[in-house]
Each structure stands twice: as structure tokens, then as C-alpha cells.
Scaffold this active site. Structure first.
Site, PDB file in Angstrom:
ATOM      1  N   ASP A  33       0.855  -1.189   0.000  1.00 40.42           N
ATOM      2  CA  ASP A  33       0.000   0.000   0.000  1.00 40.42           C
ATOM      3  C   ASP A  33       0.893   1.242   0.000  1.00 40.42           C
ATOM      4  OD1 ASP A  33      -3.220   0.516   1.025  1.00 40.42           O
ATOM      5  OD2 ASP A  33      -1.813   2.199   1.050  1.00 40.42           O
ATOM      6  N   ASN A  90     -12.996  -3.437   1.968  1.00 35.04           N
ATOM      7  CA  ASN A  90     -14.042  -2.431   2.061  1.00 35.04           C
ATOM      8  C   ASN A  90     -14.936  -2.504   0.834  1.00 35.04           C
ATOM      9  OD1 ASN A  90     -13.152  -1.166   4.534  1.00 35.04           O
ATOM     10  ND2 ASN A  90     -11.436  -0.327   3.372  1.00 35.04           N
ATOM     11  N   GLN A  97     -14.700   2.619   0.781  1.00 33.90           N
ATOM     12  CA  GLN A  97     -13.901   2.050  -0.306  1.00 33.90           C
ATOM     13  C   GLN A  97     -13.473   3.177  -1.239  1.00 33.90           C
ATOM     14  OE1 GLN A  97     -15.828  -0.934  -2.755  1.00 33.90           O
ATOM     15  NE2 GLN A  97     -13.993  -1.291  -3.977  1.00 33.90           N
ATOM     16  N   HIS A 103     -10.113  -5.513  -3.505  1.00 32.08           N
ATOM     17  CA  HIS A 103      -8.797  -5.735  -2.898  1.00 32.08           C
ATOM     18  C   HIS A 103      -8.950  -6.110  -1.444  1.00 32.08           C
ATOM     19  CE1 HIS A 103      -9.824  -1.461  -2.573  1.00 32.08           C
ATOM     20  NE2 HIS A 103      -9.182  -1.452  -1.418  1.00 32.08           N
TER      21      HIS A 103
HETATM   22  P1  5GP Z   1      -9.729   1.188   0.203  1.00 26.41           P
HETATM   23  O1  5GP Z   1      -9.958   2.460   0.981  1.00 26.41           O
HETATM   24  O2  5GP Z   1     -10.356   1.280  -1.171  1.00 26.41           O
HETATM   25  O3  5GP Z   1     -10.093  -0.057   0.944  1.00 26.41           O
HETATM   26  O4  5GP Z   1      -8.151   1.074   0.027  1.00 26.41           O
HETATM   27  C1  5GP Z   1      -7.461   1.617  -1.055  1.00 26.41           C
HETATM   28  C2  5GP Z   1      -6.003   1.616  -0.680  1.00 26.41           C
HETATM   29  O5  5GP Z   1      -5.261   1.840  -1.856  1.00 26.41           O
HETATM   30  C3  5GP Z   1      -5.596   2.705   0.320  1.00 26.41           C
HETATM   31  O6  5GP Z   1      -5.060   2.109   1.492  1.00 26.41           O
HETATM   32  C4  5GP Z   1      -4.561   3.534  -0.445  1.00 26.41           C
HETATM   33  O7  5GP Z   1      -3.478   3.948   0.367  1.00 26.41           O
HETATM   34  C5  5GP Z   1      -4.104   2.581  -1.528  1.00 26.41           C
HETATM   35  N1  5GP Z   1      -3.673   3.240  -2.754  1.00 26.41           N
HETATM   36  C6  5GP Z   1      -4.315   4.239  -3.401  1.00 26.41           C
HETATM   37  N2  5GP Z   1      -3.638   4.597  -4.514  1.00 26.41           N
HETATM   38  C7  5GP Z   1      -2.548   3.775  -4.564  1.00 26.41           C
HETATM   39  C8  5GP Z   1      -1.472   3.662  -5.494  1.00 26.41           C
HETATM   40  O8  5GP Z   1      -1.370   4.374  -6.495  1.00 26.41           O
HETATM   41  N3  5GP Z   1      -0.543   2.714  -5.235  1.00 26.41           N
HETATM   42  C9  5GP Z   1      -0.613   1.912  -4.137  1.00 26.41           C
HETATM   43  N4  5GP Z   1       0.352   1.014  -3.970  1.00 26.41           N
HETATM   44  N5  5GP Z   1      -1.617   1.997  -3.240  1.00 26.41           N
HETATM   45  C10 5GP Z   1      -2.574   2.917  -3.451  1.00 26.41           C
END
Ligand code: 5GP
Length: 123
Positions: A33, A90, A97, A103
Site C-alpha cells: 500500500d 471495504n 472504499q 482488494h
Molecule cells: P480502500 O480504501 O479502497 O479499501 O483502500 C485503497 C487503498 O489503496 C488505500 O489504502 C490507499 O493507500 C491505496 N492506494 C491508493 N492509490 C494507490 C497507489 O497508487 N498505489 C498503491 N500502492 N496503493 C494505493
């Protein structure tokens, strides 16, 4: 919600933007992440057009079982089994999300505390 092929994880899978890859095969990609919430914070994504868990779970039991078997192996290979780890996925707005490609977060490497932030619990 329709799958958007231009989401950030689709671009990472296609190699259009970089990521610190942990594991990759024909079906799954795992990478760090970009904004770690714990010393170990890895995202595991299937290489398919799935918006969220709700969408992915309907894709077939074999696919789901195969995916979570790999999540288990990745967590074990990261050395997290003995001290423990947390899986988070999420789905949708109430879960905040932020990337619309299914993911699973693998979090570990420290004591992770309660399930939710205390002040978020009773709303
Ligand atoms: P969500 O909130 O959708 O469950 O989690 C999305 C995750 O993706 C977040 O923890 C955020 O830090 C991560 N993320 C967002 N953009 C990028 C990216 O460009 N590269 C990586 N490696 N992680 C990302």
C-alpha cells in the site's frame, strides 16, 4: 456499479504505473500500500474486472477459494502467522472504499488495536 478499467489498481496490474510488488501470478497481484497503516500493509487484488467483494464473491466459489488461498500464502510468506495479522476489504461508501477494484488489505507487524476507531464505534 460498472467496472472502470482506468482505476488505479487496473493500471498497476497492466504495469502502467509502478508498485512495490510482493507476489504475482496469472490470477493475483500483491503489492505494498502506498500509504501504510502498519509496518506490513499489502494489498492483494485479483486480475479481473471486479469492483468490490460483493462483485467478486459472485464470480464463483473456485475463484474465491483460489484467491483467499493465495492471500493466506502471502500472509504466511510475509512472516505474519505467528504474531497475527488482519484482513480488511471495504465494499462501498459506508466502508469508505476508495479504489473500485476488489482488494484485500493484509495488515500486520504491530499490535493493531480494536476493530474500529473508538469514536467511530457508536454512531
Ligand atoms: P480502500 O480504501 O479502497 O479499501 O483502500 C485503497 C487503498 O489503496 C488505500 O489504502 C490507499 O493507500 C491505496 N492506494 C491508493 N492509490 C494507490 C497507489 O497508487 N498505489 C498503491 N500502492 N496503493 C494505493
Amino acid at each position: 456499479m460498472a467496472y472502470d478499467k482506468e482505476n488505479i489498481f487496473a493500471k498497476i496490474i497492466r504495469g502502467e504505473i509502478p508498485a512495490a510488488k510482493i507476489y504475482e501470478d496469472d490470477d493475483v497481484l500483491a503489492f505494498e500500500d502506498i500509504s501504510k497503516a502498519a509496518p506490513v500493509h499489502v494489498l492483494v487484488v485479483p486480475k479481473g474486472d471486479f469492483v468490490s467483494f460483493d462483485d467478486f464473491a459472485k464470480s464463483g466459489a473456485d475463484k474465491v477459494a483460489n484467491f483467499f488461498a493465495k492471500v493466506q500464502k502471502i500472509a504466511a510468506d510475509l512472516g505474519l502467522v505467528e504474531n497475527g495479522y488482519r484482513l480488511i476489504t471495504n465494499h462501498g461508501a459506508d466502508a469508505s472504499q476508495s479504489v473500485a477494484h476488489f482488494h484485500v488489505h493484509i495488515l500486520g507487524g504491530r499490535e493493531l488495536g480494536g476493530l474500529l476507531d473508538d469514536d467511530e464505534k457508536i454512531r
